[in-house]
Write a protein that holds these residues in place. Structure first.
Motif, PDB file in Angstrom:
ATOM      1  N   GLU A   1       0.878  -1.167   0.062  1.00 58.87           N
ATOM      2  CA  GLU A   1       0.132   0.074  -0.041  1.00 58.87           C
ATOM      3  C   GLU A   1       1.073   1.312  -0.075  1.00 58.87           C
ATOM      4  OE1 GLU A   1      -3.106   2.515   2.805  1.00 58.87           O
ATOM      5  OE2 GLU A   1      -2.091   0.603   3.584  1.00 58.87           O
ATOM      6  N   LEU A   2       1.753   1.340   0.754  1.00 55.49           N
ATOM      7  CA  LEU A   2       2.783   2.467   0.942  1.00 55.49           C
ATOM      8  C   LEU A   2       3.558   2.568  -0.286  1.00 55.49           C
ATOM      9  CD1 LEU A   2       3.801   2.574   4.861  1.00 55.49           C
ATOM     10  CD2 LEU A   2       2.113   3.922   3.521  1.00 55.49           C
ATOM     11  N   GLN A   3       4.103   1.308  -1.006  1.00 53.56           N
ATOM     12  CA  GLN A   3       5.115   1.464  -2.183  1.00 53.56           C
ATOM     13  C   GLN A   3       4.114   2.227  -3.171  1.00 53.56           C
ATOM     14  OE1 GLN A   3       6.182  -2.439  -3.079  1.00 53.56           O
ATOM     15  NE2 GLN A   3       7.091  -2.817  -0.917  1.00 53.56           N
ATOM     16  N   HIS A   4       2.769   1.692  -3.303  1.00 56.04           N
ATOM     17  CA  HIS A   4       1.859   2.184  -4.507  1.00 56.04           C
ATOM     18  C   HIS A   4       1.577   3.707  -4.263  1.00 56.04           C
ATOM     19  CE1 HIS A   4      -1.822   2.878  -7.027  1.00 56.04           C
ATOM     20  NE2 HIS A   4      -2.447   3.336  -5.808  1.00 56.04           N
ATOM     21  N   GLN A   5       1.189   4.250  -2.790  1.00 60.11           N
ATOM     22  CA  GLN A   5       0.843   5.670  -2.634  1.00 60.11           C
ATOM     23  C   GLN A   5       2.017   6.461  -2.790  1.00 60.11           C
ATOM     24  OE1 GLN A   5      -2.028   6.387  -2.714  1.00 60.11           O
ATOM     25  NE2 GLN A   5      -3.261   4.767  -1.777  1.00 60.11           N
ATOM     26  N   THR A   6       3.362   6.051  -2.582  1.00 62.19           N
ATOM     27  CA  THR A   6       4.354   6.849  -2.770  1.00 62.19           C
ATOM     28  C   THR A   6       5.204   6.829  -4.013  1.00 62.19           C
ATOM     29  OG1 THR A   6       5.984   5.268  -1.407  1.00 62.19           O
ATOM     30  CG2 THR A   6       4.899   6.742  -0.197  1.00 62.19           C
TER      31      THR A   6
ATOM     32  N   ASP B   1      -6.464   7.459  -6.472  1.00 55.82           N
ATOM     33  CA  ASP B   1      -7.172   6.692  -5.607  1.00 55.82           C
ATOM     34  C   ASP B   1      -7.009   7.188  -4.346  1.00 55.82           C
ATOM     35  OD1 ASP B   1      -4.614   5.403  -5.193  1.00 55.82           O
ATOM     36  OD2 ASP B   1      -5.367   3.425  -5.889  1.00 55.82           O
ATOM     37  N   ASN B   2      -6.197   8.091  -4.075  1.00 53.10           N
ATOM     38  CA  ASN B   2      -5.800   8.643  -2.698  1.00 53.10           C
ATOM     39  C   ASN B   2      -6.580   9.861  -2.401  1.00 53.10           C
ATOM     40  OD1 ASN B   2      -4.651   9.241  -0.107  1.00 53.10           O
ATOM     41  ND2 ASN B   2      -2.525   9.274  -0.795  1.00 53.10           N
ATOM     42  N   ALA B   3      -7.927   9.378  -2.282  1.00 51.81           N
ATOM     43  CA  ALA B   3      -8.850  10.742  -2.055  1.00 51.81           C
ATOM     44  C   ALA B   3      -8.586  11.462  -0.700  1.00 51.81           C
ATOM     45  CB  ALA B   3     -10.358  10.290  -1.859  1.00 51.81           C
TER      46      ALA B   3
ATOM     47  N   SER C   1      -2.228  12.567 -14.766  1.00 48.97           N
ATOM     48  CA  SER C   1      -1.569  11.676 -15.686  1.00 48.97           C
ATOM     49  C   SER C   1      -2.179  10.227 -15.603  1.00 48.97           C
ATOM     50  CB  SER C   1      -0.132  11.516 -15.370  1.00 48.97           C
ATOM     51  OG  SER C   1       0.624  10.243 -15.941  1.00 48.97           O
ATOM     52  N   ASP C   2      -2.777   9.852 -16.807  1.00 52.47           N
ATOM     53  CA  ASP C   2      -3.398   8.687 -16.887  1.00 52.47           C
ATOM     54  C   ASP C   2      -2.372   7.543 -16.713  1.00 52.47           C
ATOM     55  OD1 ASP C   2      -6.108   9.697 -16.773  1.00 52.47           O
ATOM     56  OD2 ASP C   2      -5.906   9.926 -19.068  1.00 52.47           O
ATOM     57  N   VAL C   3      -1.253   7.782 -17.393  1.00 47.22           N
ATOM     58  CA  VAL C   3      -0.313   6.850 -17.281  1.00 47.22           C
ATOM     59  C   VAL C   3       0.218   6.361 -15.892  1.00 47.22           C
ATOM     60  CG1 VAL C   3       2.128   6.081 -17.857  1.00 47.22           C
ATOM     61  CG2 VAL C   3       0.537   7.348 -19.557  1.00 47.22           C
ATOM     62  N   PHE C   4       0.195   7.271 -14.985  1.00 45.20           N
ATOM     63  CA  PHE C   4       0.837   6.985 -13.586  1.00 45.20           C
ATOM     64  C   PHE C   4      -0.161   7.196 -12.576  1.00 45.20           C
ATOM     65  CE2 PHE C   4       4.668   9.088 -15.707  1.00 45.20           C
ATOM     66  CZ  PHE C   4       5.493   7.937 -15.615  1.00 45.20           C
ATOM     67  N   SER C   5      -1.428   7.417 -13.141  1.00 43.58           N
ATOM     68  CA  SER C   5      -2.724   7.367 -12.270  1.00 43.58           C
ATOM     69  C   SER C   5      -2.406   8.260 -11.179  1.00 43.58           C
ATOM     70  CB  SER C   5      -3.178   5.979 -11.945  1.00 43.58           C
ATOM     71  OG  SER C   5      -3.366   5.083 -12.974  1.00 43.58           O
ATOM     72  N   GLU C   6      -1.973   9.517 -11.366  1.00 45.15           N
ATOM     73  CA  GLU C   6      -1.926  10.569 -10.570  1.00 45.15           C
ATOM     74  C   GLU C   6      -1.982  11.933 -10.999  1.00 45.15           C
ATOM     75  OE1 GLU C   6       2.440  10.162  -9.578  1.00 45.15           O
ATOM     76  OE2 GLU C   6       3.216  11.469 -11.224  1.00 45.15           O
ATOM     77  N   CYS C   7      -2.491  12.808 -10.001  1.00 42.95           N
ATOM     78  CA  CYS C   7      -2.572  14.116 -10.437  1.00 42.95           C
ATOM     79  C   CYS C   7      -1.536  15.166  -9.816  1.00 42.95           C
ATOM     80  CB  CYS C   7      -4.128  14.811  -9.893  1.00 42.95           C
ATOM     81  SG  CYS C   7      -4.376  14.740  -7.989  1.00 42.95           S
TER      82      CYS C   7
END
Length: 203
Positions: free
Chosen positions: A35-40, A144-146, A163-169
Motif C-alpha cells: 500500500e505504501l509503495q503504491h501511494q508513494t 485513488d488517494n482521496a 497523468s493517466d499513465v501514472f494514475s496521479e494528479c
C-alpha cells in the motif's frame, strides 16, 4: 540535506526530527507495505539500500526530509523509534531551487485520521518558506488517494495536471503573503530547536 541535520520542530501533536541511521530499520519495515509503495510510487529496497538512501537524504542538497514522531507517545516515555509514525520531505530540481515537490507519509495506521499528517505537512511547508526560500510547492498524488487530495485541497493546493499513465494528479500552491499568515496561524504552537535539545523543548 545537511541544513536540517540538527533541526527539530515541535508542534502541537507531532515532532519533526532529521532522518538518522537509527531510524532506518523501522522505515525499511514500513516500506515493505505494498500500500505504501503504491501511494508513494516507491520500489522495495533491501535494508542496505535503505541505509544508502538515508545517506543520500542527508548529504544531497536537492532533498530534505524529517521523520514524524507522535508527540504524545514521545512525551509519555516512548523512544524515538516507538514514536515514529511517518515522514515528510521535499525534492528540489536543479532548474528551479525555489520550487519544491512535497510529500507526506503517515505509515502507522493508528496515527491516521487524527490530523497528524495535516500538522506535519504544514510544519514542513512553513520550514520550506522560512529556511529554504520555497516560492512554489507541488505535490503528486495517486488518483485513488482521496484523503490526500482532500487534505491538500484544504491547504490551498489546486490541480494543474493529471497523468493517466501514472494514475496521479499534480497539484500546486504558490506562496503568497495571506497564505503564509494562515500557515503560521495553523502552526503557531511550533518550536524550532536543535535536535540535541529535543527533550528540553517539550513541556
Amino acid at each position: 540535506m545537511r541544513l536540517n541535520e540538527n533541526t527539530c520542530i515541535v508542534g502541537k501533536s507531532v515532532i519533526l526530527v532529521p532522518y538518522k541511521e537509527h531510524h532506518v530499520p523501522k522505515y525499511h519495515n514500513w516500506m515493505k507495505s505494498e500500500e505504501l509503495q503504491h501511494q508513494t510510487g516507491s520500489e522495495p529496497l533491501t535494508l542496505q539500500e535503505e541505509y544508502e538512501m538515508q545517506k543520500s537524504w542527508h548529504l544531497d542538497n536537492d532533498k530534505c526530509t524529517f521523520i514524524v514522531l507522535d508527540k504524545l507517545m514521545y512525551e509519555n516515555g516512548r523512544d524515538e523509534i516507538d514514536a515514529m509514525i511517518g515522514d515528510t520531505n521535499f525534492f528540489f530540481s536543479d532548474d528551479n531551487r525555489h520550487q519544491a515537490e512535497a510529500e507526506i507519509m503517515i505509515a502507522e495506521e493508528g496515527a491516521r485520521g487524527n490530523k497528524r499528517g495535516w500538522e506535519a505537512m504544514l510544519l514542513m511547508l512553513r520550514y520550506g518558506i522560512e529556511e529554504l526560500d520555497v516560492k512554489i510547492y507541488e505535490v503528486k498524488i495517486k488518483l485513488d488517494n482521496a484523503v490526500s487530495i482532500k487534505m491538500f485541497t484544504k491547504i490551498g493546493f489546486v490541480e494543474v495536471s493529471r497523468s493517466d499513465v501514472f494514475s496521479e494528479c499534480t497539484m500546486q500552491k504558490t506562496v503568497a503573503h495571506e497564505w503564509v499568515e494562515w500557515v503560521n496561524t495553523e502552526t503557531k504552537s511550533c518550536i524550532r530547536s536543535a535536535y540535541s535539545e529535543l527533550l528540553k523543548n517539550i513541556e
